[in-house]
Motif scaffolding. Structure first.
Motif, short mmCIF file in Angstrom:
data_model
loop_
_atom_site.label_atom_id
_atom_site.label_comp_id
_atom_site.label_asym_id
_atom_site.label_seq_id
_atom_site.Cartn_x
_atom_site.Cartn_y
_atom_site.Cartn_z
N LEU A 71 0.80 -1.22 0.00
CA LEU A 71 0.00 0.00 0.00
C LEU A 71 0.84 1.28 0.00
CD1 LEU A 71 -2.93 -0.72 2.50
CD2 LEU A 71 -3.02 -0.63 0.02
N ASN A 72 1.97 1.25 0.70
CA ASN A 72 2.74 2.48 0.91
C ASN A 72 4.09 2.53 0.20
OD1 ASN A 72 0.94 3.83 3.04
ND2 ASN A 72 1.24 1.77 3.85
N GLY A 73 4.54 1.39 -0.32
CA GLY A 73 5.81 1.38 -1.02
C GLY A 73 6.97 1.76 -0.12
N LEU A 74 7.98 2.39 -0.72
CA LEU A 74 9.20 2.73 0.02
C LEU A 74 9.26 4.20 0.42
CD1 LEU A 74 11.71 0.77 -2.26
CD2 LEU A 74 10.72 0.02 -0.10
N LYS A 75 8.28 4.95 -0.02
CA LYS A 75 8.31 6.39 0.22
C LYS A 75 8.08 6.73 1.70
CE LYS A 75 6.37 10.71 -1.60
NZ LYS A 75 5.38 11.30 -2.54
N SER A 76 8.87 7.66 2.19
CA SER A 76 8.72 8.09 3.58
C SER A 76 7.42 8.86 3.75
CB SER A 76 9.89 8.99 3.99
OG SER A 76 9.65 9.56 5.27
N THR A 77 6.73 8.62 4.84
CA THR A 77 5.48 9.35 5.12
C THR A 77 5.72 10.47 6.12
OG1 THR A 77 4.94 7.73 6.86
CG2 THR A 77 4.02 7.35 4.67
N ASP A 78 7.01 10.69 6.47
CA ASP A 78 7.36 11.74 7.42
C ASP A 78 7.33 13.10 6.72
OD1 ASP A 78 8.35 13.40 9.32
OD2 ASP A 78 10.18 12.25 9.73
#
Length: 200
Positions: free
Chosen positions: A188-195
């Motif tokens: 769902l979120n892959g490797l991308k940072s959600t910060d």
């Protein structure tokens, strides 16, 4: 119908055990018959040959997978929850049957191209469930409307399949089902940072 007869299921289950223990190429029909408790000739009342047994094993077990997944995802409201259920059930079904996991993850990989094509036909129903979840996710706004459903479906199945293969190769030394949460998160979120603060 042959598939509804008790001996058919006996032979399928025996084949899973024998192939897991001996490997497909060393699994003679006579060994499968002995494990199933039937005469060698009885096998040929239900199957054309050993190849037909292997294809039937995958078709039957995948059919059970699909039925279980459909049953569970109808209880879920969102595409996100349905995707988690699909991953978790896939892992649960194989963690409960180590011998089946060996057959599906290792022995099927060694089969010839024609055999692989027949086995792939049995995957269509499973892949259709992934497609439906992705379409529902687009409708809900969970997934981008421009996603390539066919490609993403392959990526999801490939990820789940490879996680199981690695578990089998490591002799099932860890809890496969516990991997479901992380696999679901990364799909769902892959490797991308959600910060949000990152890079600010």
């Amino acid at each position: 119908m042959k598939r509804n007869k008790p001996k058919y299921k006996q032979i399928i289950d025996a084949a899973v055990e024998v192939i897991a223990e001996n490997g497909y190429h060393a699994s003679q029909v006579s060994k499968i018959a002995k494990k199933a408790g039937v005469a060698d000739g009885t096998i040929y009342l239900y199957f054309k040959n050993k190849e037909d047994i292997l294809v039937s094993v995958f078709r039957e077990k995948m059919g059970e997978f699909i039925e279980k997944i459909r049953e569970e995802i109808t209880k879920k409201e969102s595409a996100e929850d349905k995707l988690y259920s699909l991953i978790e059930i896939h892992f649960k079904q194989l963690s409960l049957n180590h011998q089946l996991a060996i057959v599906t993850q290792l022995e099927l990989r060694q089969s010839n191209k024609d055999l692989r094509m027949k086995i792939n036909n049995s995957l269509k129903g499973y892949l259709a469930i992934i497609d439906q979840i992705l379409k529902e996710g687009i409708e809900e706004g969970l997934f981008h409307p421009q996603i390539n459903i066919k490609l993403l479906r392959q990526m999801i199945f490939g990820t789940v399949d490879e996680v199981v293969t690695n578990w089998v190769m490591k002799d099932q030394k860890y809890d496969l089902v516990k991997q479901a949460k992380d696999v679901h998160y990364y799909i769902l979120n892959g490797l991308k940072s959600t910060d949000d603060k990152k890079g600010s």
